[in-house]
Design an enzyme around this catalytic site. Structure first.
Site, short mmCIF file in Angstrom:
data_model
loop_
_atom_site.label_atom_id
_atom_site.label_comp_id
_atom_site.label_asym_id
_atom_site.label_seq_id
_atom_site.Cartn_x
_atom_site.Cartn_y
_atom_site.Cartn_z
N HIS A 1 20.02 -65.55 17.61
CA HIS A 1 19.62 -65.45 16.34
C HIS A 1 18.91 -66.86 16.06
CE1 HIS A 1 23.55 -66.96 14.95
NE2 HIS A 1 22.47 -67.86 14.25
N ASP B 1 24.80 -61.74 20.92
CA ASP B 1 24.20 -62.75 20.17
C ASP B 1 23.92 -63.85 21.04
OD1 ASP B 1 22.61 -63.75 17.99
OD2 ASP B 1 24.16 -64.69 17.07
N GLY C 1 22.87 -74.14 10.93
CA GLY C 1 22.21 -75.45 12.14
C GLY C 1 23.43 -75.37 13.17
N SER D 1 24.67 -73.11 14.68
CA SER D 1 24.75 -71.85 15.37
C SER D 1 24.19 -72.19 16.97
CB SER D 1 23.75 -70.78 14.76
OG SER D 1 24.32 -70.35 13.66
N LEU E 1 27.20 -45.49 23.70
CA LEU E 1 27.47 -43.94 23.53
C LEU E 1 26.34 -42.88 23.16
CD1 LEU E 1 29.73 -42.14 23.49
CD2 LEU E 1 30.35 -42.84 21.13
#
Length: 289
Positions: A27, A62, A137, A139, A194
């Site tokens: 992200h 992610d 920030g 992340s 699935l």
């Protein structure tokens, strides 16, 4: 540690290989439509900057990989084992653009799951929980143990407005290594699927559709030609067990599927109307979707 600047804001990253390969959160390097930016700007600890190309992103975990032309970078050491609850957790990153900020706490819990949300429609599973302060920030930045090993990347935090106090989440190093190596090898990471869109069963949903219970994962859509469709699952089915594991929510189902490999066969128990049924499904791969 590096700071990653995009047109969407600031994030953090970790040098994965000395040849300029950097890992971060997906992200951090994606726009609002979950599309990767073509390039990002890297701020290094010595004050220099360089452009980097986004090699690949993996939204289910992610995790993202970017590559810059810099060489001879000091690559971080990643832990190959999970930390223990209570161990030191040091968060390094650029919260609110404040580069090379360090905060500290402990590992609060392991194997935490985050339910699907607008920002992460597939949910996130098997995360590390920490009380070390994590802010916007951070992340994609490093979470380090007392041996200077990366135990994971900063993923998310619960804001004080939610009533939370120091609850942050970290993507484990083992997940980062697995996904990054797949991206570097083939450009993508593959996960078992699935082939359904499930939803949790709230009391309102149960009442509206006359469902017998609120526990389980309600199938609201089945991908045409996908694994679930081939096996015989239908919209309206309520999945209650997956390979013997009780399914009380969508998060439970996603966590169970994520532990599997594409091509594996799994037993699915579900309720259709008043009948309890079971079937075997051969899981598909995200790489084919």
């Amino acid at each position: 540690m590096v700071t990653i600047q995009t047109s969407g804001g600031i994030g953090s990253g970790v040098v994965y290989r000395s040849d300029g390969t950097i890992v971060t959160d997906a992200h951090v390097v994606e726009d609002n439509q979950k599309k990767p930016f073509k390039s990002v700007r890297i701020h290094f600890a010595d004050g220099s900057q360089a452009l980097a190309t986004v090699v690949g992103v993996d939204d289910p975990t992610d995790v993202a990989v970017v590559k810059t032309d810099r060489s001879n970078l000091p690559a971080a050491r990643f832990s190959t084992t999970l930390p223990e609850v209570g161990q030191l957790a040091v968060v390094i990153g650029s919260p609110l653009g404040l580069e090379q900020t360090v905060t500290a706490g402990i590992v609060s819990a392991l194997h935490r799951n985050m339910p699907p949300s607008e920002g992460s429609p597939q949910g996130l599973i098997d995360l590390i929980q920490t009380d070390a302060p994590i802010s916007p920030g951070n992340s994609g930045g490093a979470v380090v143990n007392n041996n200077s090993e990366i135990i994971g990347l900063s993923e998310a935090y619960l804001p004080p407005s939610s009533g939370a106090v120091s609850i942050g989440f970290v993507t484990p190093a083992a997940t980062v290594i697995d996904v990054a190596d797949q991206i570097l090898k083939s450009g993508v990471a593959t996960h078992a699927v699935l082939g359904i869109i499930p939803t949790d069963i709230s009391p309102e949903v149960a009442s509206r559709f006359g469902l017998p219970k609120t526990s389980g994962a309600l199938v609201i859509e089945v991908a045409q030609g996908g694994p679930a469709a081939k096996a015989g699952l239908q919209p309206g089915d309520i999945i209650s067990q997956f390979d013997g594991q009780k399914i009380a929510s969508v998060t439970d189902l996603l966590a169970a599927i994520r532990k599997k490999e594409p091509g594996q066969q799994s037993d699915v128990e579900f309720q259709r109307g008043q009948d309890t049924k079971s079937l075997k499904v051969t899981l598909g791969s995200t790489a084919k979707e």
